[in-house]
Design an enzyme around this catalytic site. Sequence first.
Site, PDB file in Angstrom:
ATOM      1  N   HIS A 415       0.854  -1.197   0.000  1.00 16.29           N
ATOM      2  CA  HIS A 415       0.000   0.000   0.000  1.00 16.29           C
ATOM      3  C   HIS A 415       0.884   1.240   0.000  1.00 16.29           C
ATOM      4  O   HIS A 415       1.325   1.680   1.062  1.00 16.29           O
ATOM      5  CB  HIS A 415      -0.873   0.057   1.271  1.00 16.29           C
ATOM      6  N   GLU A 416       1.148   1.781  -1.159  1.00 20.33           N
ATOM      7  CA  GLU A 416       1.831   3.083  -1.211  1.00 20.33           C
ATOM      8  C   GLU A 416       0.736   4.141  -1.104  1.00 20.33           C
ATOM      9  O   GLU A 416      -0.103   4.257  -1.990  1.00 20.33           O
ATOM     10  CB  GLU A 416       2.613   3.227  -2.515  1.00 20.33           C
ATOM     11  N   HIS A 484       7.209   2.056   5.363  1.00 20.61           N
ATOM     12  CA  HIS A 484       8.295   2.878   4.805  1.00 20.61           C
ATOM     13  C   HIS A 484       7.890   4.342   4.961  1.00 20.61           C
ATOM     14  O   HIS A 484       6.714   4.651   5.108  1.00 20.61           O
ATOM     15  CB  HIS A 484       8.554   2.502   3.347  1.00 20.61           C
ATOM     16  N   GLU A 485       8.907   5.214   4.979  1.00 24.63           N
ATOM     17  CA  GLU A 485       8.692   6.611   5.368  1.00 24.63           C
ATOM     18  C   GLU A 485       7.839   6.628   6.645  1.00 24.63           C
ATOM     19  O   GLU A 485       6.778   7.259   6.705  1.00 24.63           O
ATOM     20  CB  GLU A 485       8.023   7.432   4.244  1.00 24.63           C
ATOM     21  N   GLU A 503      11.211   1.148   7.577  1.00 28.36           N
ATOM     22  CA  GLU A 503      12.375   1.741   6.927  1.00 28.36           C
ATOM     23  C   GLU A 503      12.913   2.792   7.902  1.00 28.36           C
ATOM     24  O   GLU A 503      13.404   2.454   8.964  1.00 28.36           O
ATOM     25  CB  GLU A 503      11.952   2.318   5.576  1.00 28.36           C
ATOM     26  N   GLU A 509      17.707   1.079  -1.524  1.00 25.20           N
ATOM     27  CA  GLU A 509      17.209   1.738  -2.746  1.00 25.20           C
ATOM     28  C   GLU A 509      18.088   2.913  -3.177  1.00 25.20           C
ATOM     29  O   GLU A 509      18.238   3.181  -4.365  1.00 25.20           O
ATOM     30  CB  GLU A 509      15.767   2.204  -2.536  1.00 25.20           C
TER      31      GLU A 509
END
Length: 703
Positions: A415-416, A484-485, A503, A509
Amino acid sequence: MNLFKTSILVFAALLIFVACSQNNSHQVISPDGKIKVSFFVTPEGEPVYNVDFREGTIISNSKMGFEFEDQKALATGLEIVSIDEETVNEKWEMPWGEKHEVENNYNLLKVGLKESSSGRRMDVIFKVYNDGLGFRYEFPEQEQMSKVYIIEENTEFNLTADHKTFWIPGDWDIYEHLYNTTNISDIDATKYRNHPSLGQTSIPNNAVNTPVTMVTSSGTNLSIHEANLTDYAGMTLKVDTTNTSFISCLVGSKNTGYKVEQTVPFTTPWRTIQISDDAAGLIESDLIVNLNEPNKIGDVSWFKPTKYVGIWWDMHLDTRSWHYSAEYDKETKTPGKPHGKHGATTEYTKELIDFASEHHIGGILVEGWNVGWEHWIGFEDREGVFDFITPYPDYDLKEVVRYGKEKGVELIMHHETSAATQTYYEQMDTAFALMQSLGIHSVKTGYVGKILPKGEFHHGQYMVRHYHHVLETAAKYQVAINAHEPIKATGKRRTYPNAIAREGLRGQEFNAWSSDGGNPPEHLPIVAFTRMLGGPIDFTPGIFNLKIDPYKPDNQVSTTLAQQLALYVVINSPIQMAADLIIHYKDHPAFKFIEDVPVNWEQTKVLNGEVGDYVTTARQERGSKNWFVGGITDENPRQMEIKFDFLEPGKTYKATLYKDADDAHWDDNPTAYAIEEMKITSESNLPIKMAPGGGFALSLIAE
Ligand code: NOJ
Ligand code: CA
């Protein structure tokens, strides 16, 4: 889980009313007597604490206080009205993690404070362990305060010398910075403001983020951080370079005049100081998890620690894309015609599932499977764009789940959110329910870009609440979160063991596309002693094609291949990606280590290390007698001897060593490695040579 195997609870509560402010210093020491915290109020009624370690003071005369939007500051005119003391010595179990059993042994001092003029109340609670201390503020129920709007918390950390410090800037939006190594007096975080190659930065002060780690001239290792950040703003530390001092500076919002709103009674997160004679002790410390509450979500055996492959590195190399088309109709959420480079296809996913299944890898992450990727980075209007249930036309979600199950490989959902928080709030129940109906138990979430609503920051209270809400909601659907973030890791995995990894650092990356050349060889030997003290990291190791040829001629991974293997042991995480394209793994002898290495541990021992230089970690597989050892070094080569006195005496282990070849070098010759087989016992000594930017990985299989 949460079973108290040995629980000795000694409770000694003393209620002492102190009438005057003279001779009002109160002490609490660690169970082993090495750390001493003293607390007193000055004649002006200011609360002050000191920390001594062994013979010397390491935090001296540091004040505490709060400023509010709607009432006067609470920082002076205070008197001590009560003292409580308690000793706790108990054990609890991690459902998954770097060890099975955790010792929670501390002495507590709770100081009740009252403002003489108004009667406003605040308590300061210290818990002092052998590996450091935590303290937090409690605003007890009282008539004088009901709702508070905090403009600033002013907690000082006055260091007693100009220590060598490993720091990233106190950015309100992103932790993805390289670490700096300077003395406190040379910290300049403002140099990152409007940095051309960094993009999104929000650095209002000369402040650092936590964990910030320091090494004193006598070799003591310290790290300041926070624990249990649940309904508050993240803490950065403003630097006073003249006085070698930090003072808390909470992350704010452009939409409110205050930084934290709270209803009394409430407690703040713990302010933590990890203290160790050696660097290894920082990694072995359990302080951060111990300062969190026990498991609140019950059995999490539905989450299985796992290695995973994925459709991911492809996108960072630009060999495939997240988006399906060049066009997108935002209103109807319809992509245009396919451009032919889309990564998340049913066919490619099945190819990866086959590979995973053949190599005992339990998970597969597929990014770019859902509609919306044509309209994310670079767009302001990102609310209502992503959809977490609708796949692109070339991706059959149900079919890949079915195929994976047949092959013993579970899909990891992606899920971005592109930081469009309202859309995620609205869709998350539906999205998690879909996952539950398909038997998917983990999701990687992402918050790329500026937070929507505008004016909020990734690390402010608005987002701390958001990340917490995601964890709580996901738990209801038996879903684990790899964010992430994210907001920083503060040990909440103890209370919410569905917080599996995150993250919150410059991950692998950056090596694929960063214009500054990617992460230098010293990056991970710093990360292990800074970011990793907060908790598990989704770093995504395992790149074998280190020069990234032919896809990215100007980028590379700045480690040797043997170091990429070592990271599976050095980095703590119950999920570890084999991140490279699978064509670089096929028929590669070194892949055997990735196949063999577990992700869930009975115990962990850090054998040696220095912050920013090197670290060697040994971990015993949970549920077996097997051990795995990983060592990494910075740009300097190193020679060392490993002693195996941590192994069971009398037992023989079949050992496979994956090491740097004699001529290996992170830049000139990164893929040169050698494999050696041998027998190891608890009496063995093994000389190891690590190349510049190198490392080694060792599997010890009990015979
Ligand atoms: C940033 C994440 O760190 C990365 O792993 C992911 O591929 C992209 N966002 C897209 O979600
Ligand atoms: Ca990222």
